[in-house]
Scaffold this motif. Structure first.
Motif, PDB file in Angstrom:
ATOM      1  N   ARG A 196       0.837  -1.467  -0.039  1.00 20.00           N
ATOM      2  CA  ARG A 196      -0.212   0.001  -0.165  1.00 20.00           C
ATOM      3  C   ARG A 196       0.968   1.124   0.132  1.00 20.00           C
ATOM      4  O   ARG A 196       1.948   1.079   0.395  1.00 20.00           O
ATOM      5  N   GLN A 197       0.469   2.391  -0.559  1.00 19.88           N
ATOM      6  CA  GLN A 197       1.332   3.499  -1.276  1.00 19.88           C
ATOM      7  C   GLN A 197       2.382   3.683  -1.971  1.00 19.88           C
ATOM      8  O   GLN A 197       2.716   4.600  -2.018  1.00 19.88           O
ATOM      9  N   VAL A 198       2.828   2.652  -1.759  1.00 20.71           N
ATOM     10  CA  VAL A 198       3.988   2.336  -2.499  1.00 20.71           C
ATOM     11  C   VAL A 198       3.993   2.680  -4.564  1.00 20.71           C
ATOM     12  O   VAL A 198       4.617   3.556  -5.025  1.00 20.71           O
ATOM     13  N   LEU A 199       3.192   2.688  -4.956  1.00 19.29           N
ATOM     14  CA  LEU A 199       2.492   3.390  -6.221  1.00 19.29           C
ATOM     15  C   LEU A 199       2.175   4.254  -6.246  1.00 19.29           C
ATOM     16  O   LEU A 199       3.091   4.997  -7.586  1.00 19.29           O
ATOM     17  N   ALA A 200       1.314   4.808  -5.493  1.00 20.13           N
ATOM     18  CA  ALA A 200       1.168   6.248  -5.640  1.00 20.13           C
ATOM     19  C   ALA A 200       2.684   7.106  -6.323  1.00 20.13           C
ATOM     20  O   ALA A 200       2.955   8.018  -6.283  1.00 20.13           O
ATOM     21  N   ALA A 201       3.215   6.860  -4.329  1.00 16.66           N
ATOM     22  CA  ALA A 201       4.474   7.498  -4.808  1.00 16.66           C
ATOM     23  C   ALA A 201       5.185   7.266  -5.547  1.00 16.66           C
ATOM     24  O   ALA A 201       6.346   9.052  -5.878  1.00 16.66           O
ATOM     25  N   ILE A 202       5.879   6.143  -6.408  1.00 16.80           N
ATOM     26  CA  ILE A 202       6.309   6.060  -6.977  1.00 16.80           C
ATOM     27  C   ILE A 202       5.843   6.859  -8.627  1.00 16.80           C
ATOM     28  O   ILE A 202       6.783   6.910  -8.944  1.00 16.80           O
ATOM     29  N   ASP A 203       4.328   6.367  -9.084  1.00 16.31           N
ATOM     30  CA  ASP A 203       3.910   7.394  -9.863  1.00 16.31           C
ATOM     31  C   ASP A 203       4.538   8.665  -9.615  1.00 16.31           C
ATOM     32  O   ASP A 203       4.451   9.544 -10.298  1.00 16.31           O
ATOM     33  N   ALA A 204       3.743   9.179  -8.109  1.00 14.74           N
ATOM     34  CA  ALA A 204       4.352  11.033  -8.391  1.00 14.74           C
ATOM     35  C   ALA A 204       5.999  11.189  -8.390  1.00 14.74           C
ATOM     36  O   ALA A 204       6.032  12.492  -9.042  1.00 14.74           O
TER      37      ALA A 204
END
Length: 281
Positions: A196-204
């Motif tokens: 959780r949160q990993v993809l949102a952060a890497i995408d940002a």
């Protein structure tokens, strides 16, 4: 995020400057019965074969010779197609690490490519690298893994499949791919989702992954500030001469892993930013 599975797992921080693929992905634990179905009798590595495509020709090698195969001059064994009404969403993702586009067959595969571009440390990524033909208690079988990630250290053979879509036949194919990877000295993983949160952060962070000019020396100012002490992201950019522009450079430094955040937490102005290498994680 499309067909990507994101769940909570009870572990600690995921430091952006030091994480690897297996720190971010949720792997699939293959059941023992899937491996037990495989025909692994004497000489299996000679009878199982792998087919590479080089130009318009097929190059077939036994599994025992897989590591010496023509990987670096091969092309995908299955063409990527686009048509009206198809349920999956294929496309091309440009990786900064390789400087070229790589094919994917679903949004879940596209996310894997983005994560690979972030963690880096590899020489090449091959989509649909080869067709494996193997034997099991059900007879002859075949499987095309999704990606082969080649690196000087540990190479990865990777399949991507949301956990809820994995059936018994898939498990046997994945077990065969795992045996073949081990024979070649590669690691194998079935990626079912992400922490959780990993993809949102890497995408940002990925919006600033391409080279940027820094005529004001803002990156030097950011690195100096975070070298003195950790800062919340919003306060860190406020330590520079031009805060609005510094935001873009701070994101780029995080993408380059020259500064660190905990990817397991939501990314924003309140995210604590640390010097890379200044953590125990």
């Amino acid at each position: 995020m499309g067909d990507v599975q994101v769940v909570d797992v009870p572990v600690g921080p995921v430091w952006s400057h030091a994480c690897h693929l297996d720190d971010l992905a949720l792997p699939y634990a293959l059941p023992e019965h899937a491996t037990e179905c495989l025909d692994l009798g004497p000489g299996w590595a000679r009878t199982w074969t792998v087919t590479w495509k080089v130009g318009k020709s097929d190059v077939i090698v036994p599994v025992k010779d897989l590591s010496a195969g023509p990987a670096m001059v091969s092309v995908p064994v299955r063409r990527f197609s686009w048509r009206t009404g198809q349920r999956h969403r294929p496309g091309l993702e440009c990786l900064v690490t390789t400087g070229r586009q790589h094919g994917f067959e679903s949004l879940a595969e596209r996310w894997l490519l983005l994560v690979l571009d972030f963690v880096g440390g590899f020489d090449e990524v091959l989509s649909q690298p080869f067709r494996l033909r193997f034997s099991s208690s059900e007879g002859k079988g075949s499987h095309i893994p999704d990606f082969l990630v080649l690196a000087a250290g540990a190479s990865w053979l990777v399949d991507v499949r949301p956990g809820g879509l994995i059936g018994e036949e898939d498990e046997v194919r994945f077990a065969a791919a795992a045996r073949v990877a081990a024979a070649a000295g590669w690691r194998y993983m079935v990626v079912t989702g992400w922490r959780r949160q990993v993809l949102a952060a890497i995408d940002a962070l990925s919006v600033r992954r391409r080279p940027m000019a820094d005529p004001l020396g803002l990156e030097r100012q950011l690195l100096a500030a975070v070298g003195r002490r950790p800062w919340p992201f919003g306060d860190l950019v406020g330590q520079t001469q031009v805060e609005a522009v510094a935001r873009t450079h701070a994101v780029r430094l995080l993408w380059l892993r020259r500064m660190a955040v905990d990817l397991a937490l939501p990314f924003g102005d309140g995210s604590w930013v640390y010097p890379a290498g200044g953590l125990d994680g």
